[in-house]
Design a protein around this motif. Structure first.
Motif, PDB file in Angstrom:
ATOM      1  N   GLY A 162       0.801  -1.224   0.000  1.00 18.69           N
ATOM      2  CA  GLY A 162       0.000   0.000   0.000  1.00 18.69           C
ATOM      3  C   GLY A 162       0.830   1.268   0.000  1.00 18.69           C
ATOM      4  N   ARG A 163       2.114   1.128  -0.304  1.00 18.37           N
ATOM      5  CA  ARG A 163       3.006   2.294  -0.264  1.00 18.37           C
ATOM      6  C   ARG A 163       3.543   2.571  -1.670  1.00 18.37           C
ATOM      7  NH1 ARG A 163       8.051   3.069   3.988  1.00 18.37           N
ATOM      8  NH2 ARG A 163       8.521   5.246   3.494  1.00 18.37           N
ATOM      9  N   TYR A 164       3.200   3.720  -2.194  1.00 13.09           N
ATOM     10  CA  TYR A 164       3.664   4.115  -3.522  1.00 13.09           C
ATOM     11  C   TYR A 164       3.360   5.595  -3.700  1.00 13.09           C
ATOM     12  CZ  TYR A 164      -1.209   2.643  -3.955  1.00 13.09           C
ATOM     13  OH  TYR A 164      -2.542   2.436  -3.724  1.00 13.09           O
ATOM     14  N   ALA A 165       3.949   6.176  -4.726  1.00  7.63           N
ATOM     15  CA  ALA A 165       3.736   7.598  -5.033  1.00  7.63           C
ATOM     16  C   ALA A 165       2.912   7.719  -6.304  1.00  7.63           C
ATOM     17  CB  ALA A 165       5.072   8.303  -5.204  1.00  7.63           C
ATOM     18  N   ILE A 166       1.984   8.654  -6.305  1.00 14.30           N
ATOM     19  CA  ILE A 166       1.099   8.891  -7.447  1.00 14.30           C
ATOM     20  C   ILE A 166       1.320  10.304  -7.962  1.00 14.30           C
ATOM     21  CG2 ILE A 166      -1.302   9.071  -8.186  1.00 14.30           C
ATOM     22  CD1 ILE A 166      -2.046   7.056  -6.089  1.00 14.30           C
ATOM     23  N   MET A 167       1.452  10.415  -9.261  1.00 12.55           N
ATOM     24  CA  MET A 167       1.581  11.735  -9.874  1.00 12.55           C
ATOM     25  C   MET A 167       0.189  12.272 -10.193  1.00 12.55           C
ATOM     26  SD  MET A 167       3.699  12.940 -13.269  1.00 12.55           S
ATOM     27  CE  MET A 167       5.261  12.586 -12.464  1.00 12.55           C
ATOM     28  N   GLY A 168      -0.095  13.484  -9.729  1.00 11.39           N
ATOM     29  CA  GLY A 168      -1.378  14.121  -9.982  1.00 11.39           C
ATOM     30  C   GLY A 168      -1.382  14.867 -11.304  1.00 11.39           C
ATOM     31  N   LYS A 169      -2.567  15.387 -11.681  1.00 10.98           N
ATOM     32  CA  LYS A 169      -2.703  16.090 -12.950  1.00 10.98           C
ATOM     33  C   LYS A 169      -1.919  17.392 -12.988  1.00 10.98           C
ATOM     34  CE  LYS A 169      -6.990  18.408 -11.512  1.00 10.98           C
ATOM     35  NZ  LYS A 169      -8.416  18.627 -11.841  1.00 10.98           N
ATOM     36  N   ASP A 170      -1.584  17.895 -11.770  1.00 15.16           N
ATOM     37  CA  ASP A 170      -0.808  19.130 -11.713  1.00 15.16           C
ATOM     38  C   ASP A 170       0.690  18.876 -11.720  1.00 15.16           C
ATOM     39  OD1 ASP A 170      -0.587  17.972  -9.259  1.00 15.16           O
ATOM     40  OD2 ASP A 170      -1.234  19.730  -8.106  1.00 15.16           O
ATOM     41  N   GLY A 171       1.070  17.612 -11.850  1.00 14.27           N
ATOM     42  CA  GLY A 171       2.493  17.268 -11.880  1.00 14.27           C
ATOM     43  C   GLY A 171       3.069  16.970 -10.509  1.00 14.27           C
ATOM     44  N   GLY A 172       2.328  17.254  -9.451  1.00 15.73           N
ATOM     45  CA  GLY A 172       2.805  16.948  -8.104  1.00 15.73           C
ATOM     46  C   GLY A 172       2.604  15.484  -7.771  1.00 15.73           C
ATOM     47  N   THR A 173       3.199  15.036  -6.698  1.00 15.69           N
ATOM     48  CA  THR A 173       3.075  13.637  -6.288  1.00 15.69           C
ATOM     49  C   THR A 173       2.434  13.544  -4.901  1.00 15.69           C
ATOM     50  OG1 THR A 173       5.310  13.625  -5.339  1.00 15.69           O
ATOM     51  CG2 THR A 173       5.066  12.889  -7.626  1.00 15.69           C
ATOM     52  N   ARG A 174       1.754  12.443  -4.701  1.00 16.30           N
ATOM     53  CA  ARG A 174       1.172  12.133  -3.394  1.00 16.30           C
ATOM     54  C   ARG A 174       1.689  10.769  -2.962  1.00 16.30           C
ATOM     55  NH1 ARG A 174      -4.228  10.043  -1.974  1.00 16.30           N
ATOM     56  NH2 ARG A 174      -4.803  10.239  -4.168  1.00 16.30           N
ATOM     57  N   GLU A 175       2.250  10.705  -1.758  1.00 20.19           N
ATOM     58  CA  GLU A 175       2.810   9.458  -1.253  1.00 20.19           C
ATOM     59  C   GLU A 175       1.801   8.769  -0.345  1.00 20.19           C
ATOM     60  OE1 GLU A 175       6.590   9.929   0.570  1.00 20.19           O
ATOM     61  OE2 GLU A 175       7.556  10.710  -1.241  1.00 20.19           O
ATOM     62  N   LEU A 176       1.387   7.598  -0.779  1.00 21.73           N
ATOM     63  CA  LEU A 176       0.472   6.800   0.019  1.00 21.73           C
ATOM     64  C   LEU A 176       1.277   5.792   0.838  1.00 21.73           C
ATOM     65  CD1 LEU A 176      -1.284   7.724  -2.579  1.00 21.73           C
ATOM     66  CD2 LEU A 176      -2.898   6.002  -1.715  1.00 21.73           C
ATOM     67  N   PRO A 177       0.844   5.455   2.047  1.00 20.84           N
ATOM     68  CA  PRO A 177      -0.398   5.872   2.681  1.00 20.84           C
ATOM     69  C   PRO A 177      -0.256   7.094   3.592  1.00 20.84           C
ATOM     70  CG  PRO A 177       0.577   4.101   3.945  1.00 20.84           C
ATOM     71  CD  PRO A 177       1.509   4.355   2.798  1.00 20.84           C
TER      72      PRO A 177
END
Length: 706
Positions: free
Chosen positions: A605-620
């Protein structure tokens, strides 16, 4: 990520390293020394040492094909008590406090109540005695150390109605060890006759034995009182019944009371003698076999044991210790610890290691040298002996590993996973000078001849493992580039780890079902393993049982933050904070009972997602819904627990929308000292037991004890 297990070392390179190391370390000689190897060893089968060790039983039931001789032993005396006929059972228990549930003249009614009590207790008894000219049966439960504990039990049984509807001769009450004494008598038969005569007055009377002036004395103990308050009145009642020499014995006087027990053979209407041992008198009863063969202990899975059995009370619990000839003890240990068909040199290496470890233990368990579990070393009696283990012991008789003239603590483990551990940094800390640190070990024996397993993704989104003979490459690719597999047949099992079992699989798939290959792993063994995914709650509970500072939940992330010389994990961080569980080997238990600390940890459940604005979100850490853009450009929120992503290497990876933790590793046990599978591997390559021992243990000599 779980991928194909590429061996860390080429087999040829490993063989060359082992040849050099073994050859340089071996003296290939046994030195005769003055180290004394004892003739016997004391093995605790049941013992209460509080937090250090607990293996409890309320009763011990013994029998032997050739009969038993029962002996009284204490610091002053060793006195013969009785001879138990061949095949007849004899029982031993603590004379403590009990919940007396029923007294009846109907044995069948007593046995019905007994079975109800046995459904919730292993300490339920039916005792036969003579009262008021009748044979009566008392149903009692417990071997409690206090009257208060017995009182609580009595309330529980009364509320449960275990004796409801059965006519009883007395009200349920607490029975205890307080009694008056009559006698002495010339023989046990006279004491039993007196007990029956005293019983005509409606009193509970039992023959008893005690040492007196260097001989065994026979007395009668009257009463089963919960406290001493009534003893004076009871003394008068016993005197009025015509008994002689009636007295109130001093607290702590040694004795053993004999009860006629109907519990063990109750269904066959047969009686056994039960010896009730007081908690504070230091009495020890010894059972010696009267003929050939061993002693069976019913409460230890009816195993048969060589040597003698000693029963006593320690820390308000019955203690059972097997006093057995040292070398015969090793017959069973070696037979339990390694396979019966393993090479003789591996058997011999195990024999020397086991003998050394036992020798170094001293009296490590107060009244015993060792225990019968793997806390010391596995010891399961005669049934685990075999010709090979016996030969390994006999051919190394008396040999131990020494350093500085003393036996070393020659610990060993089942499988070191290809490389041994380093004690100072990875296991228990302290001196590691007698153990080979981070040396290669040919431990892959459990894997030989076994099939690999495919790690797969199903159309449902589930992931699991399919044995490689049940699926094959289709030659086609998934859109991600991963291989698609053809399932062979219908109802093929998908498991939560690469191991066949009798448990129902997590899913079944039929031929034609599209299955995506995520990886290939070896079958689950002591050498290589993958555990089923663990939830945050499961791991948090396990960690907080060992963590010196509790971890506040929820558990979002867990990672290995330190490793030792062999690659074993020595520290993990939960939610970014290091967890202190003490010695490094404690991580096995703190992480839910892993086979070893030589593991990798995947946080699905741990990974980074790139958003539409180019930023990243690190889960969880940064929580929130997970959305994906479909092939048609539409955005949708992912609802299920599973998803699949491309990692930085462009490989398809199974992930989860909430934290899950997968452990994959090598080896079984702490990995320190001799690896049993490694010893087998070396023996199969032609090395003798001395070379094997001197490969795994350093700065030592192999000496033959005096």
């Amino acid at each position: 990520m779980i991928v194909h297990d590429k061996r860390r070392y080429a087999r040829l390179a490993l063989l060359l390293i082992l040849v050099a190391a073994v050859a340089s370390g071996s003296t290939r000689a046994v030195v005769h020394a003055a180290v004394k190897v004892p003739d016997t060893i004391r093995v605790a089968l049941f013992l209460n040492l509080g937090t250090k060790y607990q293996s409890l039983t309320p009763v011990a039931t013994l029998q032997a094909a050739g009969g038993l001789n029962i002996v009284w032993r204490d610091p002053k005396y060793s006195l013969a008590i009785d001879a138990v006929p061949a095949g007849q059972a004899v029982r031993f228990a603590m004379d403590g406090y009990r919940a007396l549930l029923l007294e009846t003249t109907d044995l069948n009614a007593a046995l019905v109540v007994l079975k109800k009590a046995q459904a919730g207790s292993s300490a339920a008894f039916v005792t036969q005695l003579s009262k008021s000219g009748k044979t009566v049966y008392q149903v009692q439960e417990g071997a409690y150390s206090t009257a208060a504990a017995a009182s609580s039990a009595l309330t529980k049984w009364t509320n449960a109605g275990v004796a409801a509807g059965v006519q009883t001769l007395l009200s349920a009450r607490i029975a205890g060890p307080w009694a008056v004494e009559a006698g002495p008598y010339a023989s046990l038969a006279e004491a039993k006759a007196s007990a029956e005569a005293i019983g005509t007055a409606g009193l509970d009377a039992f023959a008893a034995i005690k040492p007196q002036n260097g001989a065994m004395a026979y007395v009668v103990r009257v009463g089963q009182e919960a406290d001493p308050a009534n003893l004076q009145a009871l003394q008068q009642a016993v005197s009025a019944a015509g008994a002689a020499g009636v007295r109130v014995p001093a607290a702590g006087e040694p004795y053993v009371s004999l009860r006629t027990d109907m519990t063990y053979y109750g269904s066959a209407n047969k009686a056994a003698v039960l010896y009730a041992i007081p908690s504070g008198a230091g009495a020890v009863l010894r059972a010696d076999p009267a003929g050939a063969g061993g002693i069976q202990l019913a409460e230890r899975s009816k195993r048969m044991y060589r040597g003698s059995m000693e029963m006593s009370v320690l820390n308000q619990s019955l203690a059972v210790v097997n006093d057995v000839p040292f070398e015969q003890y090793l017959y069973s240990v070696v037979g339990a610890e390694v396979g019966s068909r393993w090479p003789i040199e591996a058997q011999k290496a195990q024999a020397v290691a086991a003998r050394t470890y036992a020798q170094s233990s001293g009296v490590g368990f107060q009244i015993a040298n060792v225990v019968d579990t793997t806390l010391s070393q596995a010891y399961y009696g005669i049934g685990y002996e075999n010709a090979n283990s016996t030969a390994g012991v006999d051919q190394t008789k008396g040999e131990i590993l020494t350093s500085g003239g003393k036996a070393i603590s020659a610990v060993f483990s089942a499988n070191s996973g290809g490389i041994t551990a380093d004690n100072p940094t990875e296991i228990w800390g302290g001196d590691g000078s007698n153990f080979a640190s981070a040396v290669l070990s040919p431990d892959d024996g459990p894997q030989k001849g076994l099939l690999d397993w495919y790690y797969v993704a199903l159309p449902s989104g589930q992931t699991g493992f399919i044995r490689s003979d049940l699926a094959s490459a289709s030659g086609q690719k998934h859109v991600s580039g991963a291989n698609l597999l053809n399932v062979k047949g219908d109802g093929v099992a998908v498991r939560n780890k690469p191991q066949a079992s009798t448990a129902e699989p997590i899913a079944r798939v039929d031929a034609g079902t599209p299955v995506v290959q995520l990886g290939v792993v070896p079958e689950y063994t002591d050498y290589s393993w993958v555990e089923a995914p663990m939830t945050p709650d499961q791991l948090l509970a396990a960690l907080n049982k060992r963590a010196k500072t509790p971890i506040a939940g929820p558990l979002l992330t867990l990672e290995v933050t330190k490793r030792g010389p062999s690659g074993r994990a020595v520290e993990v961080a939960a939610n970014g904070v290091a967890v202190n569980v003490g010695a490094g080997d404690n991580l096995r238990g703190a992480l839910g009972g892993l086979k070893s600390t030589l593991f990798q940890l995947e946080e699905t459940g741990r990974y980074a997602i790139m958003g539409k604005d180019g930023g990243t979100r690190e889960l969880p850490r940064q929580q929130g819904p997970v959305q994906a853009i479909g092939a048609d450009g539409s955005v949708q929120q992912l609802q299920g627990p599973n998803l699949f992503i491309m990692d930085g290497s462009g490989l398809l990876r199974a992930a989860t929308t909430t934290p899950r933790f997968v452990f994959s590793g090598k080896g079984f046990g702490h990995g320190l000292g001799m690896s049993q599978w490694g010893a087998r591997g070396l023996a199969e390559q032609g090395y003798d037991y001395q070379s094997i021992l001197l490969y795994y243990y350093k700065n030592v000599s192999i000496e033959k004890g005096a």
